[in-house]
Design a protein around this motif. Sequence first.
Motif, PDB file in Angstrom:
ATOM      1  N   GLY A  54       0.321  53.535  82.199  1.00  0.00           N
ATOM      2  CA  GLY A  54       1.194  53.148  83.297  1.00  0.00           C
ATOM      3  C   GLY A  54       0.723  51.834  83.891  1.00  0.00           C
ATOM      4  O   GLY A  54      -0.479  51.602  84.036  1.00  0.00           O
ATOM      5  N   PHE A  55       1.687  50.966  84.230  1.00  0.00           N
ATOM      6  CA  PHE A  55       1.364  49.640  84.755  1.00  0.00           C
ATOM      7  C   PHE A  55       2.224  49.361  85.982  1.00  0.00           C
ATOM      8  O   PHE A  55       3.290  49.929  86.147  1.00  0.00           O
ATOM      9  N   LEU A  56       1.740  48.409  86.803  1.00  0.00           N
ATOM     10  CA  LEU A  56       2.511  48.031  87.983  1.00  0.00           C
ATOM     11  C   LEU A  56       3.796  47.313  87.585  1.00  0.00           C
ATOM     12  O   LEU A  56       4.806  47.380  88.268  1.00  0.00           O
ATOM     13  N   GLY A  57       3.726  46.578  86.513  1.00  0.00           N
ATOM     14  CA  GLY A  57       4.885  45.816  86.055  1.00  0.00           C
ATOM     15  C   GLY A  57       4.552  45.259  84.693  1.00  0.00           C
ATOM     16  O   GLY A  57       3.495  45.528  84.132  1.00  0.00           O
ATOM     17  N   LEU A  58       5.485  44.447  84.194  1.00  0.00           N
ATOM     18  CA  LEU A  58       5.303  43.957  82.835  1.00  0.00           C
ATOM     19  C   LEU A  58       4.148  42.967  82.709  1.00  0.00           C
ATOM     20  O   LEU A  58       3.440  42.950  81.705  1.00  0.00           O
ATOM     21  N   LEU A  59       3.952  42.160  83.731  1.00  0.00           N
ATOM     22  CA  LEU A  59       2.835  41.209  83.683  1.00  0.00           C
ATOM     23  C   LEU A  59       1.518  41.981  83.593  1.00  0.00           C
ATOM     24  O   LEU A  59       0.648  41.669  82.786  1.00  0.00           O
ATOM     25  N   HIS A  60       1.420  42.996  84.420  1.00  0.00           N
ATOM     26  CA  HIS A  60       0.230  43.841  84.420  1.00  0.00           C
ATOM     27  C   HIS A  60       0.015  44.431  83.023  1.00  0.00           C
ATOM     28  O   HIS A  60      -1.097  44.447  82.501  1.00  0.00           O
ATOM     29  N   MET A  61       1.103  44.853  82.390  1.00  0.00           N
ATOM     30  CA  MET A  61       1.014  45.418  81.051  1.00  0.00           C
ATOM     31  C   MET A  61       0.496  44.384  80.054  1.00  0.00           C
ATOM     32  O   MET A  61      -0.375  44.665  79.235  1.00  0.00           O
ATOM     33  N   GLU A  62       1.041  43.183  80.155  1.00  0.00           N
ATOM     34  CA  GLU A  62       0.613  42.144  79.210  1.00  0.00           C
ATOM     35  C   GLU A  62      -0.853  41.796  79.418  1.00  0.00           C
ATOM     36  O   GLU A  62      -1.587  41.540  78.469  1.00  0.00           O
ATOM     37  N   ILE A  63      -1.277  41.796  80.679  1.00  0.00           N
ATOM     38  CA  ILE A  63      -2.679  41.486  80.959  1.00  0.00           C
ATOM     39  C   ILE A  63      -3.579  42.539  80.328  1.00  0.00           C
ATOM     40  O   ILE A  63      -4.572  42.221  79.664  1.00  0.00           O
ATOM     41  N   VAL A  64      -3.233  43.801  80.508  1.00  0.00           N
ATOM     42  CA  VAL A  64      -4.066  44.870  79.944  1.00  0.00           C
ATOM     43  C   VAL A  64      -4.095  44.757  78.426  1.00  0.00           C
ATOM     44  O   VAL A  64      -5.153  44.818  77.793  1.00  0.00           O
ATOM     45  N   GLN A  65      -2.927  44.517  77.838  1.00  0.00           N
ATOM     46  CA  GLN A  65      -2.881  44.406  76.375  1.00  0.00           C
ATOM     47  C   GLN A  65      -3.742  43.240  75.882  1.00  0.00           C
ATOM     48  O   GLN A  65      -4.520  43.383  74.946  1.00  0.00           O
ATOM     49  N   GLU A  66      -3.608  42.109  76.556  1.00  0.00           N
ATOM     50  CA  GLU A  66      -4.384  40.946  76.112  1.00  0.00           C
ATOM     51  C   GLU A  66      -5.877  41.170  76.274  1.00  0.00           C
ATOM     52  O   GLU A  66      -6.664  40.769  75.430  1.00  0.00           O
ATOM     53  N   ARG A  67      -6.245  41.818  77.365  1.00  0.00           N
ATOM     54  CA  ARG A  67      -7.680  42.064  77.567  1.00  0.00           C
ATOM     55  C   ARG A  67      -8.205  43.010  76.503  1.00  0.00           C
ATOM     56  O   ARG A  67      -9.310  42.840  75.994  1.00  0.00           O
ATOM     57  N   LEU A  68      -7.420  44.015  76.144  1.00  0.00           N
ATOM     58  CA  LEU A  68      -7.870  44.950  75.108  1.00  0.00           C
ATOM     59  C   LEU A  68      -8.064  44.222  73.786  1.00  0.00           C
ATOM     60  O   LEU A  68      -9.017  44.479  73.057  1.00  0.00           O
ATOM     61  N   GLU A  69      -7.144  43.307  73.495  1.00  0.00           N
ATOM     62  CA  GLU A  69      -7.243  42.628  72.204  1.00  0.00           C
ATOM     63  C   GLU A  69      -8.351  41.595  72.204  1.00  0.00           C
ATOM     64  O   GLU A  69      -9.068  41.438  71.234  1.00  0.00           O
ATOM     65  N   ARG A  70      -8.496  40.881  73.321  1.00  0.00           N
ATOM     66  CA  ARG A  70      -9.495  39.818  73.361  1.00  0.00           C
ATOM     67  C   ARG A  70     -10.893  40.340  73.610  1.00  0.00           C
ATOM     68  O   ARG A  70     -11.834  40.002  72.915  1.00  0.00           O
ATOM     69  N   GLU A  71     -11.028  41.132  74.666  1.00  0.00           N
ATOM     70  CA  GLU A  71     -12.372  41.514  75.079  1.00  0.00           C
ATOM     71  C   GLU A  71     -12.912  42.651  74.234  1.00  0.00           C
ATOM     72  O   GLU A  71     -14.116  42.814  74.095  1.00  0.00           O
ATOM     73  N   PHE A  72     -12.026  43.458  73.675  1.00  0.00           N
ATOM     74  CA  PHE A  72     -12.498  44.606  72.910  1.00  0.00           C
ATOM     75  C   PHE A  72     -12.144  44.485  71.433  1.00  0.00           C
ATOM     76  O   PHE A  72     -12.410  45.389  70.665  1.00  0.00           O
ATOM     77  N   ASP A  73     -11.535  43.382  71.040  1.00  0.00           N
ATOM     78  CA  ASP A  73     -11.225  43.116  69.641  1.00  0.00           C
ATOM     79  C   ASP A  73     -10.463  44.271  68.998  1.00  0.00           C
ATOM     80  O   ASP A  73     -10.813  44.740  67.928  1.00  0.00           O
ATOM     81  N   LEU A  74      -9.439  44.757  69.687  1.00  0.00           N
ATOM     82  CA  LEU A  74      -8.643  45.856  69.132  1.00  0.00           C
ATOM     83  C   LEU A  74      -7.276  45.322  68.716  1.00  0.00           C
ATOM     84  O   LEU A  74      -6.715  44.468  69.389  1.00  0.00           O
ATOM     85  N   SER A  75      -6.778  45.818  67.590  1.00  0.00           N
ATOM     86  CA  SER A  75      -5.404  45.490  67.201  1.00  0.00           C
ATOM     87  C   SER A  75      -4.521  46.647  67.608  1.00  0.00           C
ATOM     88  O   SER A  75      -4.768  47.775  67.204  1.00  0.00           O
ATOM     89  N   LEU A  76      -3.522  46.352  68.406  1.00  0.00           N
ATOM     90  CA  LEU A  76      -2.760  47.434  69.034  1.00  0.00           C
ATOM     91  C   LEU A  76      -1.282  47.338  68.738  1.00  0.00           C
ATOM     92  O   LEU A  76      -0.737  46.262  68.541  1.00  0.00           O
ATOM     93  N   ILE A  77      -0.650  48.501  68.740  1.00  0.00           N
ATOM     94  CA  ILE A  77       0.802  48.574  68.815  1.00  0.00           C
ATOM     95  C   ILE A  77       1.114  48.957  70.251  1.00  0.00           C
ATOM     96  O   ILE A  77       0.546  49.908  70.778  1.00  0.00           O
ATOM     97  N   ILE A  78       1.990  48.213  70.882  1.00  0.00           N
ATOM     98  CA  ILE A  78       2.434  48.616  72.207  1.00  0.00           C
ATOM     99  C   ILE A  78       3.914  48.929  72.085  1.00  0.00           C
ATOM    100  O   ILE A  78       4.679  48.157  71.527  1.00  0.00           O
ATOM    101  N   THR A  79       4.298  50.108  72.530  1.00  0.00           N
ATOM    102  CA  THR A  79       5.694  50.511  72.341  1.00  0.00           C
ATOM    103  C   THR A  79       6.552  49.907  73.445  1.00  0.00           C
ATOM    104  O   THR A  79       6.040  49.366  74.413  1.00  0.00           O
ATOM    105  N   ALA A  80       7.847  50.018  73.280  1.00  0.00           N
ATOM    106  CA  ALA A  80       8.755  49.464  74.283  1.00  0.00           C
ATOM    107  C   ALA A  80       8.435  50.046  75.644  1.00  0.00           C
ATOM    108  O   ALA A  80       8.272  51.249  75.785  1.00  0.00           O
ATOM    109  N   PRO A  81       8.335  49.197  76.661  1.00  0.00           N
ATOM    110  CA  PRO A  81       8.053  49.733  77.987  1.00  0.00           C
ATOM    111  C   PRO A  81       9.234  50.549  78.505  1.00  0.00           C
ATOM    112  O   PRO A  81      10.386  50.254  78.215  1.00  0.00           O
ATOM    113  N   SER A  82       8.905  51.579  79.240  1.00  0.00           N
ATOM    114  CA  SER A  82       9.935  52.459  79.800  1.00  0.00           C
ATOM    115  C   SER A  82       9.631  52.649  81.274  1.00  0.00           C
ATOM    116  O   SER A  82       8.494  52.506  81.694  1.00  0.00           O
TER     117      SER A  82
END
Lengths: 404, 596
Positions: free
Chosen positions: B343-371
């Motif tokens: 759960g995220f506050l908004g889409l920007l928040h979602m993108e930030i979390v996704q980017e941090r996971l990929e950059r800082e934790f070197d994870l390749s992720l699938i993010i599904t359509a936000p609902s």
Amino acid sequence: MLADNPPASDSLGFYIHVPFCAQRCHYCSFNTAPLDATAMTRYLAAVGCELDLLGALAWAPRVRVETVFFGGGTPSLLDPAALAAILARLRRRFAVAPGAEITVEGNPESVTREKLHAYRAAGVNRLSLGVQSLDDAILRRLGRLHDGRGARRAFEAARDAGIANVSVDLMYGLPGLDPEGWSRTVDAVLDWQPDHLSAYGLTLDAGSLWGAAGVAGLPPEETVVAQYWRLARAAAERGFEHYEISNYARPGFRSRHNQIYWRAAEYLAAGPGACGFVGRVRYANVRATPRYAVTLEEGRLPLDTFEELTPRQRLAERLILGLRTADGVPAAWLGARLLCSGGPEPGSSRGWPAGGAAWLRDAEPLRRTIDAWRGERLLADAGDRVRLTEAGFLVSDALFVELL
Amino acid sequence: MTLSRIRNFSIVAHIDHGKSTLADRLLALTGTMDAKKAVDQVLDSMDLERERGITIKAHTVRLLYQGRDGHEYTLNLIDTPGHVDFSYEVSRALAACEGAVLIIDAAQGIEAQTLANFYLASDANLTIVPVINKIDLPAADVEGTREAITATLDLDGSEALAISAKHGTGVPEVLEAIVTRIPAPAGDPDAPLKALVFDSFYDSYQGVVVYVRLTDGHVRSGTRILLMSNGRAYDVQQVGVFSPDMRPVEELSAGQVGYIIAGIKRVADAKVGETITEAARPTAAPFPGYRDAKPMVFAGLYPIEDTDYEALRDALEKLRLNDPAFTYEPETSLALGYGFRCGFLGLLHMEIVQERLEREFDLSLIITAPSVRYRIQTTAGEVLDIENPSKLPTPDRIAEMEEPYVTSSVFVPTEFMTVIYKLAQEKRGEHKALEYHGKRVHIRFDFPLAEIVVDFYDKLKSISKGYASFDYEFADFRASDLVKLDILLNGEPVDALSIIVHRDKAYEKGKALVEKLRAVIPRQLFEVAIQAAIGSRVIARETVKAMGKNVTAKCYGGDITRKRKLLERQKEGKRRMKQVGRVEVPQEAFLLVLKS
């Protein structure tokens, strides 16, 4: 670097790059240089020095050269005396096997019966003729300097000169090449009764004019695929084996030199931009012809890049290269590749430990892929070997990516 | 330190009106640190913040200013997040201040976030110092901006300071106005401790560092404090101020701004808006307005490699330590395997979390359509909150569906009104009010949150040539005629691609979606049918033809390395593919779903 890295085998191939072309073809991204007399003289001296330096390596005396391949560029621009001098220099420095396959690539407009006769006298026993097409309009579009009749004349000149092993290069998937045009070229060339055929689907390489500027009139993919099958069928009817993705041979006329590449075996190289593989190291020479010459004039080998392969890379290369051929690879190699799935790639910054179970589970996607290829009859078992089918050849890169 | 020599203030502005530049100038003028270092290290310290040019977390800096009256003042600059996703955080940061410097771009004028920030500051009873920035621009209209301030903001536009933060013009007057116009904090140092938490972060050595504003009492090392919303008590280990690095002090007292370290283990235990008091002598009333930041947008996060599941869980746990507004819980998808619904506050928040996971934790992720979160009344009389479309009950079990609505403000020059109304209509907006402010209009719409969550803001910006500004807040749940749209690949429904849409838009959406998927799903060894369906009724179909040819014809002159490098690059691209059944689906396919 080469000094500390002796080849594992005593039998090697030898590739010699002749960079000069009268004109660059529009699809070509190879390492070429404009032809001029001064550059040629300098190049010939440099190749001589390079052969001397290679021959002076401590391990050189035990090496036997089984194949020599003059590639280009346009090697048939070499004056017969110059070609003979290179071969003589090579024989002085290395033991060249008595039955060695010695190939020269040639363009139709730069070969004559006399020249080929002289080449043959120098030891050349195989000619690879860059015909590409017999359609004059298409040849002009490609930027070639010969026409269909010239190609035919060159082929006959080779036979007249007594060259018993002649290969013809063709290209398909060309702009403006329709299925009928391709059929005409294929049938006509097969009527010449060459010993070997190479047929390359056009790729737009970044370094070529077409790659950079684009080209109109490329045929749709279905047409390119149909052209591939048209040749495969016609060649089979004439008794050729489709022994590599792009290569066909009459029995006994496979290219011995190229098979060295596909078996991931070793070969030395000379000439600007030429690539070699000895021990565990793949290396390449300086590409620019002037700098290549300067380096040798200074008495140094013109090495530019080299890379020592990891065991995993070597296995991947053996699979990828071996699967290009009809012989395929031992099934055990695929098994070995499945065992080294999983775990972090070398150089990965990821710190997560790969546990035993994770390691095995990670091989699953590749196993599924291989099963799918078998299911689609793209991959076939033949005894204890595995090979791609002719349909599999057409989409082979999709599997090779997985095998890296 | 006497209270009369303290000023607590914030700088608020619409994005790009020059907040960071002014803050930077104030720091330089007061000798807090040199300008370059300030920008780099203090105000936008996360990489992401610098790259996106927005502030995500609040920051605070203490400036020492020699007033023209000869006294030295302590100015606490509390910097606020600058995006609509974070308006609760902004409101809490403002609650820690007595005044706000409101920046208005002399060329752009008043925009939606100028207004939103003005209302937030007024609601917090702050003294507002209007500042007209960028007067050096050729398009600057200082007098027009003064008039707009008077007309729109209920402030005296003639009192606005005209400055150029970029060149430093007028900036000393801003410092002086902070001292003369903004009141000193009031408060009783002898009353029971009462401190507002306006931010916090997790430090792996010291635990949670809590940013506080004291209104009453005092706190020092050894004080036993009580967090009023959760009843937890801690012993204070250190108190200090930011100047701009953390500097321990003996004591913080009423009116002051600083930090407390008290062995708190999780940021979630000292949330923004929390009231801190003394355990032995609690204050009578906590600060009003505390609420849990509630996620509004939900999406599934799945590792591309199954083996990364645990690494992903650890990474989410680490992020959550610092970000209580972000929630996650395990879920499974038939298509994607094991993952998390976040759960995220908004889409920007979602993108930030996704980017941090990929950059800082070197994870390749699938993010599904936000609902968004839908509210379902079942025929059995239950009320279900559904934030994953694949969890929606079958239509026969649904009595009514409700979806979240927001109230919103759009500010735009009058010439763009027509296109704005057209966009609002496409997005199921309900027009509520229209006010003219000179050449600009302020339009209020109610929107279904789902319609504005993904690309509304980008579209708004593009159709208005960048002039429109937008702000929104959650309103309520309203009944809607909604259906679940499923996507099938070769006949198999892909749960992670299901979305909930308004019935009137289902056909159009389904058609657009399968077209987009056809464009991104690469050709495979076999043909792939992509279908959109409502229940068992297929409403759109596209086909990805089987791969015809994928071959390197020639390994020229034994240059095997070149061939291998080409394949390696292709393989890098494939890292972002997820195997769904037999079909390889690229990562971006899952995000396309709402963007169509």
